[in-house]
Design a protein around this motif. Structure first.
Motif, PDB file in Angstrom:
ATOM      1  N   ILE A  42       0.848  -1.195   0.000  1.00 36.13           N
ATOM      2  CA  ILE A  42       0.000   0.000   0.000  1.00 36.13           C
ATOM      3  C   ILE A  42       0.882   1.243   0.000  1.00 36.13           C
ATOM      4  CG2 ILE A  42      -1.671   1.322   1.372  1.00 36.13           C
ATOM      5  CD1 ILE A  42      -2.913  -1.374   2.190  1.00 36.13           C
ATOM      6  N   ILE A  43       2.037   1.173   0.666  1.00 37.20           N
ATOM      7  CA  ILE A  43       2.986   2.288   0.667  1.00 37.20           C
ATOM      8  C   ILE A  43       3.528   2.510  -0.742  1.00 37.20           C
ATOM      9  CG2 ILE A  43       5.219   3.085   1.558  1.00 37.20           C
ATOM     10  CD1 ILE A  43       4.543   1.417   4.103  1.00 37.20           C
ATOM     11  N   VAL A  44       3.849   1.436  -1.438  1.00 42.26           N
ATOM     12  CA  VAL A  44       4.333   1.532  -2.813  1.00 42.26           C
ATOM     13  C   VAL A  44       3.236   2.105  -3.716  1.00 42.26           C
ATOM     14  CG1 VAL A  44       5.196   0.203  -4.796  1.00 42.26           C
ATOM     15  CG2 VAL A  44       5.955  -0.360  -2.481  1.00 42.26           C
ATOM     16  N   LEU A  45       2.000   1.656  -3.521  1.00 46.39           N
ATOM     17  CA  LEU A  45       0.876   2.179  -4.299  1.00 46.39           C
ATOM     18  C   LEU A  45       0.706   3.674  -4.056  1.00 46.39           C
ATOM     19  CD1 LEU A  45      -1.553   1.807  -6.154  1.00 46.39           C
ATOM     20  CD2 LEU A  45      -2.890   1.163  -4.141  1.00 46.39           C
ATOM     21  N   ALA A  46       0.810   4.100  -2.808  1.00 48.82           N
ATOM     22  CA  ALA A  46       0.696   5.526  -2.495  1.00 48.82           C
ATOM     23  C   ALA A  46       1.807   6.318  -3.185  1.00 48.82           C
ATOM     24  CB  ALA A  46       0.743   5.744  -0.983  1.00 48.82           C
ATOM     25  N   GLY A  47       3.027   5.782  -3.185  1.00 52.57           N
ATOM     26  CA  GLY A  47       4.137   6.438  -3.877  1.00 52.57           C
ATOM     27  C   GLY A  47       3.919   6.510  -5.381  1.00 52.57           C
ATOM     28  N   ALA A  48       3.398   5.428  -5.955  1.00 48.77           N
ATOM     29  CA  ALA A  48       3.123   5.413  -7.402  1.00 48.77           C
ATOM     30  C   ALA A  48       2.043   6.424  -7.761  1.00 48.77           C
ATOM     31  CB  ALA A  48       2.710   4.009  -7.835  1.00 48.77           C
ATOM     32  N   LEU A  49       1.003   6.495  -6.949  1.00 47.46           N
ATOM     33  CA  LEU A  49      -0.060   7.463  -7.203  1.00 47.46           C
ATOM     34  C   LEU A  49       0.440   8.898  -7.045  1.00 47.46           C
ATOM     35  CD1 LEU A  49      -3.076   5.685  -5.473  1.00 47.46           C
ATOM     36  CD2 LEU A  49      -2.654   5.926  -7.925  1.00 47.46           C
ATOM     37  N   LEU A  50       1.268   9.132  -6.028  1.00 48.06           N
ATOM     38  CA  LEU A  50       1.844  10.456  -5.828  1.00 48.06           C
ATOM     39  C   LEU A  50       2.734  10.832  -7.013  1.00 48.06           C
ATOM     40  CD1 LEU A  50       2.294  12.928  -3.995  1.00 48.06           C
ATOM     41  CD2 LEU A  50       4.210  11.672  -2.971  1.00 48.06           C
ATOM     42  N   GLY A  51       3.546   9.895  -7.476  1.00 48.90           N
ATOM     43  CA  GLY A  51       4.398  10.148  -8.641  1.00 48.90           C
ATOM     44  C   GLY A  51       3.593  10.451  -9.886  1.00 48.90           C
ATOM     45  N   ALA A  52       2.504   9.703 -10.110  1.00 49.79           N
ATOM     46  CA  ALA A  52       1.641   9.958 -11.263  1.00 49.79           C
ATOM     47  C   ALA A  52       0.979  11.329 -11.150  1.00 49.79           C
ATOM     48  CB  ALA A  52       0.581   8.866 -11.385  1.00 49.79           C
ATOM     49  N   PHE A  53       0.566  11.704  -9.940  1.00 48.21           N
ATOM     50  CA  PHE A  53      -0.050  13.007  -9.700  1.00 48.21           C
ATOM     51  C   PHE A  53       0.949  14.132  -9.994  1.00 48.21           C
ATOM     52  CE2 PHE A  53      -1.027  16.503  -6.730  1.00 48.21           C
ATOM     53  CZ  PHE A  53      -2.267  16.867  -7.225  1.00 48.21           C
ATOM     54  N   ILE A  54       2.179  14.012  -9.488  1.00 40.29           N
ATOM     55  CA  ILE A  54       3.209  15.024  -9.726  1.00 40.29           C
ATOM     56  C   ILE A  54       3.534  15.117 -11.208  1.00 40.29           C
ATOM     57  CG2 ILE A  54       5.633  15.599  -9.304  1.00 40.29           C
ATOM     58  CD1 ILE A  54       5.224  14.456  -6.462  1.00 40.29           C
TER      59      ILE A  54
END
Length: 137
Positions: free
Chosen positions: A115-127
């Motif tokens: 879930i931490i990796v998913l949050a990082g991936a979503l944050l990266g996609a958002f940025i």
């Protein structure tokens, strides 16, 4: 109810990834150390299937779920941008132990630390979404 086929397709995809061991951190580790052909065979099969599907998309044989033809834009070609993008993707894959699709499958298999990796991936996609207009691509 009309989207149930997409849910079933996603579940099937998750089962295939799990049974083929494509979500196994050890298989990914072996791949990055060039110790096993297993993952290269899976990736090679995916590239081959994708090449055939792209041909059918371009010919208009495969359409979207509404029956419309799928238009594929030509991407800019460039060795450096491919090298940099592939390196960033590969580093993320090696550090996380999973590329984007297996993140969901691993969470579904009970590996909740992803879930931490998913949050990082979503944050990266958002940025990236915010910065994409300013990037030289």
């Amino acid at each position: 109810m009309k989207y149930i086929k997409f849910l079933l397709l996603g579940v099937f995809f998750g089962i295939v990834l799990t049974k083929s061991e494509a979500i196994s951190w050890y298989r990914i580790y072996e791949m990055f150390k060039f110790q096993s052909f297993h993952m290269y065979g899976i990736i090679g099969s995916a590239v081959t299937i994708s090449t055939v599907l792209m041909y059918f998309f371009r010919k208009g044989i495969i359409k979207d779920y509404l029956g419309n033809q799928i238009n594929i834009k030509e991407k800019k070609k460039g060795f450096i941008r491919t090298l940099v993008g592939g390196t960033i993707f590969g580093l993320g894959w090696a550090l996380a132990g999973a590329c984007p699709a297996p993140i969901f499958v691993l969470i579904g298999n009970g590996i909740l630390s992803l879930i931490i990796v998913l949050a990082g991936a979503l944050l990266g996609a958002f940025i990236y979404g915010i910065l994409s207009k300013k990037l030289p691509n």
